[in-house]
Enzyme design. Sequence first.
Site, PDB file in Angstrom:
ATOM      1  N   GLY A  70       0.790  -1.331   0.211  1.00 19.15           N
ATOM      2  CA  GLY A  70       0.051  -0.049   0.351  1.00 19.15           C
ATOM      3  C   GLY A  70       0.918   1.710   0.277  1.00 19.15           C
TER       4      GLY A  70
ATOM      5  N   CYS B 185       1.213   0.958  13.018  1.00 24.89           N
ATOM      6  CA  CYS B 185      -0.288   1.359  13.159  1.00 24.89           C
ATOM      7  C   CYS B 185      -0.051   1.482  15.005  1.00 24.89           C
ATOM      8  CB  CYS B 185      -0.744   0.925  12.155  1.00 24.89           C
ATOM      9  SG  CYS B 185      -0.958  -0.828  12.432  1.00 24.89           S
TER      10      CYS B 185
END
Length: 401
Positions: free
Chosen positions: A237, A354
Amino acid sequence: MELIHRNLAIGIHDALQETFFEKNKYADKVIERLLKANKKWGSQDRAVVSEIFYNIIRWKKRLEYYMGEGVKPNNVYKLMIAYLLWSKTNYKKFEEFDGIKIADILTKLKKGTVPTKAIEHSIPEWLAETLEKELGEKWEKEMYALNEQAPTVLRANSLRTTTKELISDLADENITSYAVRNYPDAVQLEEKKNVFLTTAFKEGLFEVQDASSQKIGYFLDVKEGQRVVDACAGAGGKTLHLAALMGNKGQIIALDIFDWKLAELKRRAKRAGAHNIETRLITDNKVIKRLHDKADRLLIDAPCSGLGVLKRNPDSKWKIDQDFIDRIKKEQQQIIQDYSKMLKKGGKMVYATCSILPSENNEQVKEFLKHNPNFKMIKDEKVMPSEGYDGFYMALIERVS
């Protein structure tokens, strides 16, 4: 929202059983397979199944309190009933629900209170303690945000389109979306839709990527013509975003320890028209050693607890424990030590996770800088879930000598 078709109830039940009780089964993949296997379900049915499935996973601990017992393979229908009653969802009394005593559940619901904060926010007790210890009184505000449904955000692929054009193309396919302030490439959907069926997706005009995650590509400050290493590239991504920011000029070396992730990255790169990416599988230390002192930019998107992305992966809070977090912190320190050697003098790297835990974030960077005086921090940023998108941390570090 109502559950009035028996085959949907059975589908939700089976998907929950698989997610909770089978090894290495993750909610997103389980639901994807369920929906693929039931092509006759309309968009409304799919929405009902997805929403109830994810909400039950999200609120499992709270629902177990209402049930008066922990969830087991033989009481998943009782867990579903607890959710339907708590959420006031209209449902039909299917035969699978026969014999479930609802009086006790209703008694607890009428109370309107729950005994602990962990039950209120539906997280394991150990996690409530860890969050409170690391975030202080702010932890509850973040848990409220993490128990909301994640919005669907796309990243317009600037190699092929602009946000404005993408919004217009999606509108032609009956998908309403809008640009997101302060996020140059982000386009948010008004409501959940299966964007992977669109022509816009097939033509590589966008990737699904949360707005917070899109910050990282910009944070790395890449320039056309540079050699950039994405050290934990996964399915790519962020790699694809870097390719777009570099206008396909220069070289991106995407590394990962999983071959299947790199295969997926190649597939996505082809669709996106990103031609400056080379994938390399990390089979041993030699792969890293060959790149020592070679990178102008380095992205270390480190493996982490994932606590910043519980909105979209609510099942992960039931799959991890404190031991896992302690192990991952050691791994993070090892990775930043080993991989930082790929950076040239004068080069910059981003360490990102994250997670929302300081012990995985700024404390890891502080520890690294303490032992590596030839690096200095330029800036760092933490994005908290209460700001509306996923929780992320990123630190920009320069190699000075």
